[in-house]
Design a protein around this motif. Sequence first.
Motif, mmCIF file in Angstrom:
data_model
loop_
_atom_site.group_PDB
_atom_site.id
_atom_site.type_symbol
_atom_site.label_atom_id
_atom_site.label_comp_id
_atom_site.label_asym_id
_atom_site.label_seq_id
_atom_site.Cartn_x
_atom_site.Cartn_y
_atom_site.Cartn_z
ATOM 1 N N ASP A 1 0.830 -1.204 0.000
ATOM 2 C CA ASP A 1 0.000 0.000 0.000
ATOM 3 C C ASP A 1 0.866 1.256 0.000
ATOM 4 O OD1 ASP A 1 -2.597 1.510 0.561
ATOM 5 O OD2 ASP A 1 -1.392 2.050 2.300
ATOM 6 N N LEU A 2 1.950 1.245 0.762
ATOM 7 C CA LEU A 2 2.841 2.404 0.822
ATOM 8 C C LEU A 2 3.508 2.677 -0.514
ATOM 9 C CD1 LEU A 2 4.697 1.943 4.243
ATOM 10 C CD2 LEU A 2 3.204 3.843 3.640
ATOM 11 N N ILE A 3 4.125 1.649 -1.089
ATOM 12 C CA ILE A 3 4.984 1.904 -2.250
ATOM 13 C C ILE A 3 4.198 2.145 -3.531
ATOM 14 C CG2 ILE A 3 6.877 0.601 -1.221
ATOM 15 C CD1 ILE A 3 6.283 -1.672 -3.166
ATOM 16 N N GLU A 4 2.885 1.867 -3.525
ATOM 17 C CA GLU A 4 2.122 2.157 -4.736
ATOM 18 C C GLU A 4 1.531 3.562 -4.723
ATOM 19 O OE1 GLU A 4 -1.148 -0.454 -5.275
ATOM 20 O OE2 GLU A 4 -2.143 0.075 -3.386
ATOM 21 N N GLN A 5 1.705 4.306 -3.629
ATOM 22 C CA GLN A 5 1.122 5.636 -3.528
ATOM 23 C C GLN A 5 1.892 6.656 -4.354
ATOM 24 O OE1 GLN A 5 -1.800 6.217 -1.974
ATOM 25 N NE2 GLN A 5 -1.794 4.004 -1.587
ATOM 26 N N ASP A 6 1.154 7.524 -5.057
ATOM 27 C CA ASP A 6 1.788 8.610 -5.806
ATOM 28 C C ASP A 6 2.521 9.563 -4.869
ATOM 29 O OD1 ASP A 6 0.676 7.545 -8.073
ATOM 30 O OD2 ASP A 6 -0.941 9.009 -8.222
ATOM 31 N N GLU A 7 2.031 9.683 -3.620
ATOM 32 C CA GLU A 7 2.609 10.633 -2.670
ATOM 33 C C GLU A 7 3.893 10.125 -2.012
ATOM 34 O OE1 GLU A 7 -0.481 9.585 -2.672
ATOM 35 O OE2 GLU A 7 -1.681 11.340 -3.214
ATOM 36 N N LEU A 8 4.331 8.915 -2.329
ATOM 37 C CA LEU A 8 5.577 8.396 -1.757
ATOM 38 C C LEU A 8 6.731 9.321 -2.144
ATOM 39 C CD1 LEU A 8 6.528 5.810 -0.160
ATOM 40 C CD2 LEU A 8 7.369 4.998 -2.369
ATOM 41 N N ASN A 9 7.397 9.865 -1.158
ATOM 42 C CA ASN A 9 8.397 10.909 -1.388
ATOM 43 C C ASN A 9 9.792 10.307 -1.533
ATOM 44 O OD1 ASN A 9 9.539 13.480 -1.600
ATOM 45 N ND2 ASN A 9 9.878 13.595 0.606
ATOM 46 N N VAL A 10 10.201 10.044 -2.770
ATOM 47 C CA VAL A 10 11.545 9.529 -3.044
ATOM 48 C C VAL A 10 12.128 10.283 -4.235
ATOM 49 C CG1 VAL A 10 11.262 7.208 -2.062
ATOM 50 C CG2 VAL A 10 10.520 7.650 -4.405
ATOM 51 N N LYS A 11 13.405 10.598 -4.150
ATOM 52 C CA LYS A 11 14.050 11.291 -5.270
ATOM 53 C C LYS A 11 14.349 10.329 -6.411
ATOM 54 C CE LYS A 11 16.123 15.128 -2.721
ATOM 55 N NZ LYS A 11 17.372 15.861 -2.387
ATOM 56 N N GLN A 12 14.714 9.094 -6.069
ATOM 57 C CA GLN A 12 14.975 8.074 -7.084
ATOM 58 C C GLN A 12 14.134 6.844 -6.781
ATOM 59 O OE1 GLN A 12 18.001 9.122 -5.307
ATOM 60 N NE2 GLN A 12 18.270 10.845 -6.704
ATOM 61 N N GLU A 13 13.622 6.220 -7.831
ATOM 62 C CA GLU A 13 12.812 5.019 -7.644
ATOM 63 C C GLU A 13 13.642 3.861 -7.105
ATOM 64 O OE1 GLU A 13 8.946 3.360 -7.700
ATOM 65 O OE2 GLU A 13 9.689 5.407 -7.997
ATOM 66 N N SER A 14 14.966 3.943 -7.247
ATOM 67 C CA SER A 14 15.838 2.896 -6.698
ATOM 68 C C SER A 14 15.668 2.785 -5.188
ATOM 69 C CB SER A 14 17.300 3.182 -7.046
ATOM 70 O OG SER A 14 17.696 4.451 -6.568
ATOM 71 N N THR A 15 15.303 3.885 -4.525
ATOM 72 C CA THR A 15 15.063 3.854 -3.082
ATOM 73 C C THR A 15 13.931 2.886 -2.757
ATOM 74 O OG1 THR A 15 15.799 6.144 -2.820
ATOM 75 C CG2 THR A 15 14.396 5.250 -1.079
ATOM 76 N N VAL A 16 12.896 2.845 -3.589
ATOM 77 C CA VAL A 16 11.750 1.964 -3.361
ATOM 78 C C VAL A 16 12.176 0.509 -3.533
ATOM 79 C CG1 VAL A 16 9.377 1.447 -4.001
ATOM 80 C CG2 VAL A 16 10.253 3.783 -4.234
ATOM 81 N N PHE A 17 12.916 0.225 -4.615
ATOM 82 C CA PHE A 17 13.365 -1.152 -4.846
ATOM 83 C C PHE A 17 14.251 -1.634 -3.699
ATOM 84 C CE2 PHE A 17 16.632 -4.099 -6.401
ATOM 85 C CZ PHE A 17 15.813 -5.155 -6.789
ATOM 86 N N GLU A 18 15.152 -0.782 -3.246
ATOM 87 C CA GLU A 18 16.068 -1.185 -2.176
ATOM 88 C C GLU A 18 15.332 -1.372 -0.847
ATOM 89 O OE1 GLU A 18 18.973 1.885 -2.528
ATOM 90 O OE2 GLU A 18 19.576 1.160 -4.520
ATOM 91 N N ALA A 19 14.268 -0.604 -0.622
ATOM 92 C CA ALA A 19 13.464 -0.797 0.586
ATOM 93 C C ALA A 19 12.741 -2.138 0.540
ATOM 94 C CB ALA A 19 12.463 0.346 0.724
ATOM 95 N N VAL A 20 12.221 -2.498 -0.623
ATOM 96 C CA VAL A 20 11.573 -3.798 -0.784
ATOM 97 C C VAL A 20 12.575 -4.917 -0.556
ATOM 98 C CG1 VAL A 20 10.511 -5.356 -2.467
ATOM 99 C CG2 VAL A 20 9.768 -2.964 -2.333
ATOM 100 N N GLN A 21 13.763 -4.766 -1.121
ATOM 101 C CA GLN A 21 14.818 -5.772 -0.949
ATOM 102 C C GLN A 21 15.191 -5.916 0.534
ATOM 103 O OE1 GLN A 21 18.310 -4.812 -3.184
ATOM 104 N NE2 GLN A 21 19.131 -6.892 -3.129
ATOM 105 N N HIS A 22 15.290 -4.791 1.230
ATOM 106 C CA HIS A 22 15.616 -4.787 2.655
ATOM 107 C C HIS A 22 14.538 -5.526 3.448
ATOM 108 C CE1 HIS A 22 17.417 -3.550 6.332
ATOM 109 N NE2 HIS A 22 16.610 -2.533 6.589
ATOM 110 N N TRP A 23 13.272 -5.284 3.095
ATOM 111 C CA TRP A 23 12.145 -5.941 3.780
ATOM 112 C C TRP A 23 12.163 -7.441 3.522
ATOM 113 C CZ3 TRP A 23 7.804 -8.679 2.170
ATOM 114 C CH2 TRP A 23 6.779 -8.814 3.112
#
Length: 436
Positions: free
Chosen positions: A169-191
């Motif tokens: 739910d978090l990572i699909e939101q348009d309002e997710l504040n990240v400068k690079q989309e790589s931050t999202v992928f790395e957060a998923v990998q960390h999880w």
Amino acid sequence: MSPIFSKTIFNELRREGTLCDAVIRVDGVSFKIHRIVLCNSSMFFRELFCSLSPPSEHQVFSFSQVSPIIMSLILDFIYTGSVLVTEENVLELLAGAECFSVQGAVNACCHFLEQRLNIKNCVHIWMLAEFHKCPKLRQKAYLYVLHHFKEVAGFSVKFLQLSVQQLGDLIEQDELNVKQESTVFEAVQHWINYAPQERQGHMATLLSKVRLLFLPSNYLVETVINTDVVRKSVSCMTLVIDAMRTLRESNLERPLTRARLPSAVLMTIGGSERESLTDRMDFYDVRANCWLAMESREKALRVLHGCVFLNGFIYCIGGTDLLNILSSVQRFDLVSHNWQELVPIHKPRKCVSAVALNGCIYAIGGTDGSEQKLAERFQPEDNRWVMIAPMLECRSDACAVALDGKVGGAEDFNGAIESIWCFKLFSDVYKEGIYF
């Protein structure tokens, strides 16, 4: 009799044990109470006491849901309207207040937690608010996670304990504040890596919510595909290969896909260009480091106006159209991109200072040819301007800010005044501050 006076009297009677008609017992500790007082603040106690037929005097009600200390705090709130919330008691107090339906104490706990949101506790507070059915606190904490996603994903232990549904739910939101989309992928990998045996099967679900078209091709090849959990999943590899094909075949600099919206932008509204008024509006995207034009369905031509943001709207107050000094007030809806005309300020003026605080807007000073000391407060729910105490001296084009529940400002249009003033909201009194 005022409510405050009534509470004082009832609390004194409680402490004296006078006219009490029931006893609450928690872990061997007894509290004498007045049933009618508890009924006034708690639906739980109202339903409990009203269900007795007929009610017996001095009946004892035993509870095991809370400790004696927390019950004492809840009763203090019911009788006084205030409670001391601390880091040590807030979680137990919130649970107890929610259990006994003492909404005022719940609100006090939520306010305490809201003021202490940070990257380490925001996920935990989000979960607590959801569990205890506190929608306002939940939304505040949820937005805090979205707006500080990179830091939260890196430093919050509770982030790693999110369910796959919550993370998705978090990572699909348009309002997710990240400068690079790589931050999202790395957060998923960390999880995933926190519990790989249990979670690697969720990688395809989560990867489908990462906006792969925002990732550089070399990152997809060198990092995403080389991740073990991606390489071993047919579904994941299909997602990545499709993204790479789209990037390769697209003639656009960036293929069309939903953008992540910045959590905050800087806007410019109106003004003049080459000695003519403009209705142009632009906003600065801090993540993309660029200015973009914002479309408006109507024209709003003015310059030297007060401008303030409140509850999703931008208010333009007073100013001039180069022919007349204006008293009109217009509001721009950031969702519909429409302008709305509101009730005007009491006196036309330009160079007015505007600031928002506690859901209201303050329009202070300005000039209609001569500088003004008058001040007004706008209440959006009533669409009404109310005159408040004037300033100690006339000012226009001053800087105005809100801080610690007060409105203050400094400097005059002519740059000749060095003093700072402060307006106390509940006393309608100005106080002069220190000089620069």
